[in-house]
Design a protein around this motif. Structure first.
Motif, mmCIF file in Angstrom:
data_model
loop_
_atom_site.group_PDB
_atom_site.id
_atom_site.type_symbol
_atom_site.label_atom_id
_atom_site.label_comp_id
_atom_site.label_asym_id
_atom_site.label_seq_id
_atom_site.Cartn_x
_atom_site.Cartn_y
_atom_site.Cartn_z
ATOM 1 N N ASP A 1 0.866 -1.390 -0.029
ATOM 2 C CA ASP A 1 -0.149 0.202 -0.104
ATOM 3 C C ASP A 1 0.810 1.117 -0.094
ATOM 4 N N ASP A 2 2.009 1.339 0.789
ATOM 5 C CA ASP A 2 2.849 2.513 0.929
ATOM 6 C C ASP A 2 3.462 2.586 -0.771
ATOM 7 N N LEU A 3 3.936 1.393 -1.314
ATOM 8 C CA LEU A 3 4.640 1.666 -2.414
ATOM 9 C C LEU A 3 3.534 2.070 -3.474
ATOM 10 N N ASN A 4 2.419 1.634 -3.508
ATOM 11 C CA ASN A 4 1.330 2.095 -4.324
ATOM 12 C C ASN A 4 0.910 3.644 -4.098
ATOM 13 N N ASP A 5 0.907 3.962 -2.869
ATOM 14 C CA ASP A 5 0.568 5.420 -2.365
ATOM 15 C C ASP A 5 1.911 6.466 -3.079
ATOM 16 N N MET A 6 3.260 5.760 -2.849
ATOM 17 C CA MET A 6 4.340 6.471 -3.360
ATOM 18 C C MET A 6 4.233 6.668 -4.823
ATOM 19 N N LEU A 7 3.784 5.491 -5.480
ATOM 20 C CA LEU A 7 3.839 5.449 -6.858
ATOM 21 C C LEU A 7 2.707 6.371 -7.229
ATOM 22 N N ASP A 8 1.505 6.574 -6.541
ATOM 23 C CA ASP A 8 0.421 7.484 -6.981
ATOM 24 C C ASP A 8 1.271 8.854 -6.921
ATOM 25 N N ASP A 9 1.723 8.833 -5.706
ATOM 26 C CA ASP A 9 2.210 10.555 -5.378
ATOM 27 C C ASP A 9 3.342 10.753 -6.543
ATOM 28 N N ALA A 10 4.048 9.809 -7.023
ATOM 29 C CA ALA A 10 5.120 9.982 -8.085
ATOM 30 C C ALA A 10 4.468 10.515 -9.329
ATOM 31 N N LYS A 11 3.461 9.673 -9.489
ATOM 32 C CA LYS A 11 2.655 9.934 -10.690
ATOM 33 C C LYS A 11 2.022 11.249 -10.935
ATOM 34 N N ASP A 12 1.566 11.718 -9.739
ATOM 35 C CA ASP A 12 0.885 13.022 -9.562
ATOM 36 C C ASP A 12 1.828 14.103 -9.607
#
Length: 166
Positions: free
Chosen positions: A10-21
């Motif tokens: 989940d943290d990685l997905n959040d980080m990935l979403d943040d990086a995408k944003d």
């Protein structure tokens, strides 16, 4: 461990979403800046085109003024000054054809010069004096004709029309 993996995922997905944003925001900013630079470049291009057009207009006007000035100078030099010079030299040194050389009639000047030199050589026989006298008379008559013509008539007759004799 599966909860840790899940939290980590989940943290990685959040980080990935943040990086995408963040990448999307950076891309939007870059796109906006590129659009601004494009507008600035277009404006600078328009200004450069206007300046080049102004410069070309000024250069064209200067060239026309120079051309008009050169034509006026040419007409003054070729018309009046050659007329007076050829006329005076025709009267003074007409037997030697100097006035013909001044006007660019090299063949006719050479003929007068040759006949005069031949007359000088033949003057010891007696007939040469008459030949020299005739070439002097030709130069005198042509010099007077040159000086009595108007500048325009002289220019059109002897420099444009290339009339070699009288």
């Amino acid at each position: 461990m599966s909860d840790d993996n899940k939290n980590l995922g989940d943290d990685l997905n959040d980080m990935l979403d943040d990086a995408k944003d963040n990448a999307r925001k950076s891309g939007d900013k870059i796109s906006q800046k590129a659009h601004e630079f494009s507008d600035d470049a277009k404006e600078l291009g328009r200004e450069a085109k206007e300046k080049a057009s102004e410069f070309a207009g000024e250069a064209k006007e200067s060239a026309k003024e120079f051309s008009d000035s050169a034509k006026e100078t040419f007409n003054n030099v070729s018309g009046d000054n050659k007329k007076v010079l050829a006329g005076i030299l025709g009267i003074i040194l007409g037997a030697f054809g100097v006035h013909k050389f001044i006007l660019g009639y090299n063949k006719e000047g050479g003929i007068l010069l040759g006949i005069t030199l031949l007359g000088i050589v033949l003057s010891c026989v007696g007939i040469g004096v008459i030949v020299v006298w005739l070439t002097c008379l030709i130069g005198l008559i042509e010099g007077i004709i040159y000086l009595t013509k108007s500048d325009e008539e002289f220019y059109n007759t002897y420099q444009v029309g290339k009339k070699p004799w009288f």
